[in-house]
Design a protein around this motif. Sequence first.
Motif, PDB file in Angstrom:
ATOM      1  N   ASP A  64       0.817  -1.214   0.000  1.00 39.73           N
ATOM      2  CA  ASP A  64       0.000   0.000   0.000  1.00 39.73           C
ATOM      3  C   ASP A  64       0.852   1.265   0.000  1.00 39.73           C
ATOM      4  OD1 ASP A  64      -2.387  -1.324  -0.135  1.00 39.73           O
ATOM      5  OD2 ASP A  64      -2.866  -1.106   1.991  1.00 39.73           O
ATOM      6  N   SER A  65       2.057   1.203   0.563  1.00 39.28           N
ATOM      7  CA  SER A  65       2.897   2.395   0.614  1.00 39.28           C
ATOM      8  C   SER A  65       3.390   2.783  -0.777  1.00 39.28           C
ATOM      9  CB  SER A  65       4.076   2.187   1.569  1.00 39.28           C
ATOM     10  OG  SER A  65       4.970   1.229   1.033  1.00 39.28           O
ATOM     11  N   ALA A  66       3.293   1.888  -1.737  1.00 38.14           N
ATOM     12  CA  ALA A  66       3.683   2.195  -3.111  1.00 38.14           C
ATOM     13  C   ALA A  66       2.506   2.750  -3.903  1.00 38.14           C
ATOM     14  CB  ALA A  66       4.227   0.945  -3.785  1.00 38.14           C
ATOM     15  N   LYS A  67       1.383   2.975  -3.222  1.00 30.04           N
ATOM     16  CA  LYS A  67       0.177   3.478  -3.887  1.00 30.04           C
ATOM     17  C   LYS A  67      -0.325   4.723  -3.178  1.00 30.04           C
ATOM     18  CE  LYS A  67      -1.241  -0.937  -5.669  1.00 30.04           C
ATOM     19  NZ  LYS A  67      -2.376  -1.725  -6.069  1.00 30.04           N
ATOM     20  N   GLU A  68      -1.203   5.455  -3.850  1.00 30.56           N
ATOM     21  CA  GLU A  68      -1.821   6.641  -3.264  1.00 30.56           C
ATOM     22  C   GLU A  68      -3.270   6.719  -3.700  1.00 30.56           C
ATOM     23  OE1 GLU A  68      -0.055  10.260  -4.747  1.00 30.56           O
ATOM     24  OE2 GLU A  68       0.060   9.460  -6.781  1.00 30.56           O
ATOM     25  N   LYS A  69      -4.077   7.414  -2.894  1.00 29.96           N
ATOM     26  CA  LYS A  69      -5.473   7.636  -3.256  1.00 29.96           C
ATOM     27  C   LYS A  69      -5.522   8.704  -4.343  1.00 29.96           C
ATOM     28  CE  LYS A  69      -7.730   6.657   1.145  1.00 29.96           C
ATOM     29  NZ  LYS A  69      -8.590   7.219   2.194  1.00 29.96           N
ATOM     30  N   VAL A  80      -3.835   4.176  -6.910  1.00 30.89           N
ATOM     31  CA  VAL A  80      -3.011   4.145  -8.114  1.00 30.89           C
ATOM     32  C   VAL A  80      -1.546   4.108  -7.680  1.00 30.89           C
ATOM     33  CG1 VAL A  80      -4.697   5.390  -9.526  1.00 30.89           C
ATOM     34  CG2 VAL A  80      -2.948   6.671  -8.302  1.00 30.89           C
ATOM     35  N   PRO A  81      -0.643   3.686  -8.567  1.00 32.18           N
ATOM     36  CA  PRO A  81       0.782   3.732  -8.212  1.00 32.18           C
ATOM     37  C   PRO A  81       1.194   5.163  -7.876  1.00 32.18           C
ATOM     38  CG  PRO A  81       0.451   2.411 -10.178  1.00 32.18           C
ATOM     39  CD  PRO A  81      -0.868   3.077  -9.869  1.00 32.18           C
ATOM     40  N   LYS A  82       2.026   5.317  -6.846  1.00 32.30           N
ATOM     41  CA  LYS A  82       2.463   6.645  -6.417  1.00 32.30           C
ATOM     42  C   LYS A  82       3.045   7.422  -7.580  1.00 32.30           C
ATOM     43  CE  LYS A  82       3.145   7.362  -1.706  1.00 32.30           C
ATOM     44  NZ  LYS A  82       3.679   6.987  -0.491  1.00 32.30           N
ATOM     45  N   GLY A  83       2.623   8.669  -7.703  1.00 30.63           N
ATOM     46  CA  GLY A  83       3.137   9.550  -8.732  1.00 30.63           C
ATOM     47  C   GLY A  83       2.366   9.520 -10.044  1.00 30.63           C
ATOM     48  N   SER A  84       1.359   8.661 -10.152  1.00 27.54           N
ATOM     49  CA  SER A  84       0.635   8.558 -11.430  1.00 27.54           C
ATOM     50  C   SER A  84      -0.730   9.243 -11.409  1.00 27.54           C
ATOM     51  CB  SER A  84       0.474   7.095 -11.831  1.00 27.54           C
ATOM     52  OG  SER A  84      -0.410   6.435 -10.946  1.00 27.54           O
ATOM     53  N   CYS A  85      -1.160   9.753 -10.277  1.00 29.77           N
ATOM     54  CA  CYS A  85      -2.502  10.323 -10.156  1.00 29.77           C
ATOM     55  C   CYS A  85      -2.707  11.509 -11.094  1.00 29.77           C
ATOM     56  CB  CYS A  85      -2.775  10.731  -8.712  1.00 29.77           C
ATOM     57  SG  CYS A  85      -4.439  11.362  -8.438  1.00 29.77           S
ATOM     58  N   LYS A  86      -1.803  12.456 -11.068  1.00 29.76           N
ATOM     59  CA  LYS A  86      -1.954  13.650 -11.906  1.00 29.76           C
ATOM     60  C   LYS A  86      -1.979  13.284 -13.383  1.00 29.76           C
ATOM     61  CE  LYS A  86      -2.089  16.739  -8.734  1.00 29.76           C
ATOM     62  NZ  LYS A  86      -3.307  17.436  -8.453  1.00 29.76           N
ATOM     63  N   ALA A  87      -1.144  12.349 -13.789  1.00 32.99           N
ATOM     64  CA  ALA A  87      -1.101  11.924 -15.189  1.00 32.99           C
ATOM     65  C   ALA A  87      -2.420  11.282 -15.612  1.00 32.99           C
ATOM     66  CB  ALA A  87       0.050  10.947 -15.409  1.00 32.99           C
ATOM     67  N   ASP A  88      -3.130  10.689 -14.649  1.00 31.05           N
ATOM     68  CA  ASP A  88      -4.423  10.067 -14.937  1.00 31.05           C
ATOM     69  C   ASP A  88      -5.572  11.075 -14.877  1.00 31.05           C
ATOM     70  OD1 ASP A  88      -3.162   7.627 -15.211  1.00 31.05           O
ATOM     71  OD2 ASP A  88      -3.669   6.932 -13.186  1.00 31.05           O
TER      72      ASP A  88
END
Length: 91
Positions: A27-32, A69-77
Amino acid sequence: MSTHKTLSTALAAALALGLVQQAQAADSAKEKCYGIAKAGQNDCANLNGTHSCAGQATTNNAPEEWRYVPKGSCKADGGMTTEEARAKLKK
């Protein structure tokens, strides 16, 4: 017999703890990421409190619904952080 039960319980607890720690590491490799969940595909409770379970989003891309989502990919999505989603809901 009591010692056997105690040892079995201790072993089961140790094994369960290991599984929990692995899940937390994953879970630490993911973010809401808010605003990207499709109807019925949210991961858990929404920000405005109208439901508390996964899979209960009723519309696509609602700002109060989220997915991991994988950390760092939210904005790109095209998603938002928790703070951004709260601010959007207040408007």
